[in-house]
Structure formats: structure tokens, C-alpha cells
Scaffold this motif. Sequence first.
Motif, PDB file in Angstrom:
ATOM      1  N   THR A   1       0.848  -1.192   0.000  1.00 22.05           N
ATOM      2  CA  THR A   1       0.000   0.000   0.000  1.00 22.05           C
ATOM      3  C   THR A   1       0.883   1.242   0.000  1.00 22.05           C
ATOM      4  N   LEU A   2       0.640   2.115  -0.968  1.00 20.50           N
ATOM      5  CA  LEU A   2       1.427   3.339  -1.091  1.00 20.50           C
ATOM      6  C   LEU A   2       0.489   4.527  -1.272  1.00 20.50           C
ATOM      7  N   ASP A   3       0.572   5.475  -0.355  1.00 21.48           N
ATOM      8  CA  ASP A   3      -0.286   6.664  -0.395  1.00 21.48           C
ATOM      9  C   ASP A   3       0.585   7.893  -0.653  1.00 21.48           C
ATOM     10  N   LEU A   4       0.482   8.419  -1.878  1.00 23.71           N
ATOM     11  CA  LEU A   4       1.237   9.613  -2.274  1.00 23.71           C
ATOM     12  C   LEU A   4       0.301  10.740  -2.694  1.00 23.71           C
ATOM     13  N   GLN A   5      -0.937  10.658  -2.325  1.00 21.08           N
ATOM     14  CA  GLN A   5      -1.907  11.642  -2.789  1.00 21.08           C
ATOM     15  C   GLN A   5      -1.601  13.038  -2.235  1.00 21.08           C
ATOM     16  N   HIS A   6      -1.969  14.009  -3.035  1.00 20.06           N
ATOM     17  CA  HIS A   6      -1.830  15.420  -2.671  1.00 20.06           C
ATOM     18  C   HIS A   6      -0.386  15.813  -2.362  1.00 20.06           C
ATOM     19  N   ASN A   7       0.506  15.422  -3.284  1.00 18.20           N
ATOM     20  CA  ASN A   7       1.859  15.955  -3.308  1.00 18.20           C
ATOM     21  C   ASN A   7       1.960  16.835  -4.553  1.00 18.20           C
ATOM     22  N   LYS A   8       3.153  16.928  -5.139  1.00 22.02           N
ATOM     23  CA  LYS A   8       3.331  17.763  -6.326  1.00 22.02           C
ATOM     24  C   LYS A   8       3.992  16.970  -7.456  1.00 22.02           C
ATOM     25  N   LEU A   9       3.763  15.685  -7.466  1.00 18.24           N
ATOM     26  CA  LEU A   9       4.397  14.803  -8.443  1.00 18.24           C
ATOM     27  C   LEU A   9       3.902  15.100  -9.855  1.00 18.24           C
ATOM     28  N   PHE A  10       4.846  15.258 -10.773  1.00 19.93           N
ATOM     29  CA  PHE A  10       4.478  15.642 -12.138  1.00 19.93           C
ATOM     30  C   PHE A  10       5.123  14.767 -13.204  1.00 19.93           C
ATOM     31  N   ASP A  11       6.088  13.958 -12.853  1.00 20.96           N
ATOM     32  CA  ASP A  11       6.870  13.200 -13.827  1.00 20.96           C
ATOM     33  C   ASP A  11       6.257  11.823 -14.058  1.00 20.96           C
ATOM     34  N   GLY A  12       5.818  11.560 -15.285  1.00 19.11           N
ATOM     35  CA  GLY A  12       5.198  10.285 -15.612  1.00 19.11           C
ATOM     36  C   GLY A  12       6.128   9.093 -15.467  1.00 19.11           C
ATOM     37  N   ARG A  13       7.429   9.330 -15.355  1.00 19.73           N
ATOM     38  CA  ARG A  13       8.371   8.229 -15.183  1.00 19.73           C
ATOM     39  C   ARG A  13       8.182   7.504 -13.855  1.00 19.73           C
ATOM     40  N   ILE A  14       7.475   8.116 -12.931  1.00 19.05           N
ATOM     41  CA  ILE A  14       7.254   7.442 -11.649  1.00 19.05           C
ATOM     42  C   ILE A  14       6.430   6.161 -11.834  1.00 19.05           C
ATOM     43  N   PHE A  15       5.712   6.052 -12.960  1.00 14.25           N
ATOM     44  CA  PHE A  15       4.957   4.830 -13.238  1.00 14.25           C
ATOM     45  C   PHE A  15       5.917   3.643 -13.346  1.00 14.25           C
ATOM     46  N   ASP A  16       7.137   3.893 -13.847  1.00 14.09           N
ATOM     47  CA  ASP A  16       8.139   2.833 -13.942  1.00 14.09           C
ATOM     48  C   ASP A  16       8.503   2.311 -12.556  1.00 14.09           C
ATOM     49  N   LEU A  17       8.537   3.213 -11.584  1.00 16.10           N
ATOM     50  CA  LEU A  17       8.855   2.817 -10.210  1.00 16.10           C
ATOM     51  C   LEU A  17       7.750   1.944  -9.632  1.00 16.10           C
ATOM     52  N   PHE A  18       6.521   2.353  -9.855  1.00 12.85           N
ATOM     53  CA  PHE A  18       5.386   1.576  -9.348  1.00 12.85           C
ATOM     54  C   PHE A  18       5.374   0.172  -9.959  1.00 12.85           C
ATOM     55  N   GLN A  19       5.745   0.097 -11.220  1.00  8.62           N
ATOM     56  CA  GLN A  19       5.750  -1.191 -11.915  1.00  8.62           C
ATOM     57  C   GLN A  19       6.762  -2.155 -11.288  1.00  8.62           C
TER      58      GLN A  19
END
Length: 216
Positions: A60-78
Motif C-alpha cells: 500500500t502506497l499513499d502519495l496523494q496530494h503531493n506535487k508529483l508531475f513526472d510520468g516516469r514514476i509509473f516505472d517505479l510503481f511497476q
Amino acid sequence: TIENLGHMVALDTLNLSKNLVEKIENVQTLKNLRTLILSFNRLSAYEHVENITHLTQLQTLDLQHNKLFDGRIFDLFQELSDLRVLYLQGNPVVGQVAHYRKALIGRCKSLRYLDTRPVFSDERRRCDAWHEGLAIGGIEMANENERKVMSKIKEECSDEEKSRLRYLDDLMEGARTAAPSDTLNKKHIDCSKVNQRPNRLLSKQQNLEVNYEELD
């Protein structure tokens, strides 16, 4: 700054919501961490969250309501193979990445809940097909793959409905043809299923009515 966690190797849950955190760091020893809550902080760039890949047991990862803008973070989640629940709403990246929900579900094979709603089995099938098509032939093939899966799901719903109706017909026909004397000696006929749809069928129909992203 996240610090002083090196000795907490058995830690299961870490809640650092609303702590002005700007970067995920010093988490390499948290090999048993399953839940990480970092909502309402100051995370923004890819480099600020890249260390989550050290958390190999994360579910479980909760990162809601930050300022994340880089779509490359999807690679990390994967890379988080057991990630089941992800909250990312309230970040700029949600509106910047095309087909945001499909893209994430297609990448994260264990994901069961994203932002505001669960990932039902039919949505999983659609997103997997869409993601596979995208990788092979771009957006047109992705959409075509998804349409095929949608048609298949509808056929399955129709088949189950027909099966339910056949059961009802057989039940009523048996009741009509039974002799009165025999009927008194038979066990009570259970008609409770007549006006009830199987949960599995109802779930499929409800799932088809969810407002997914429009196909291009």
C-alpha cells in the motif's frame, strides 16, 4: 528528511503524512515495510520518490496530494511487484498522463485499488489488453484490444443470463408436470433464485456501467 529508521528493520507500516517531506530517503533497511503513507507532503520530481524501489514488500502506497508531475514514476510503481493499493490523486501527473488509470493498472499487475475505486476483474482484463496493445501497436491497437475484451465480457454476461433463464424454465416446467400427490411428498421447491441474479453476473453488469476513460 526521513531519518533514524535504520534499526527498524521489522517495521510494517510508516505514516509520515503532513510532515513536509521532500524526498523519500534512508528507507533501504525497511525490507518488511508493507504500508507507506506520505500524503500531503512536498514530493515532486522522479528523484524524490525513486527510493521506493528498495521497499520490495510494499503493498500500500499513499502519495496523494503531493506535487508529483513526472510520468516516469509509473516505472517505479511497476517495479513494486506486490503493490495492491495506490493513492496518487491530487498530483499534477494524474492530469498530465494520457489514459492515466489504464496506464497504471496495465503496468501494475497486482493493483487492486487505485485512488477512488477498486480495480474489478473486468477492468483488469480491459486494462491488461489495452496495455498489451499499446506496447505492440500504439494507441489504435490498444483501443481495439480493449473493445474486443469488452465484447467478450458482454457475451459472458449474456450467456450467464441465458443459463439463469433456462434454470427458471426447467424449475417451472418441473412444477407444472409434477402430479399433485407427488408434489406433496416432494421437498419444497426453492424459488429463491428466481428473482435473484448471481452476484458474479451482477458484478459484471455493474462493472460495465462504470464510467471509464473515453476510447480515442
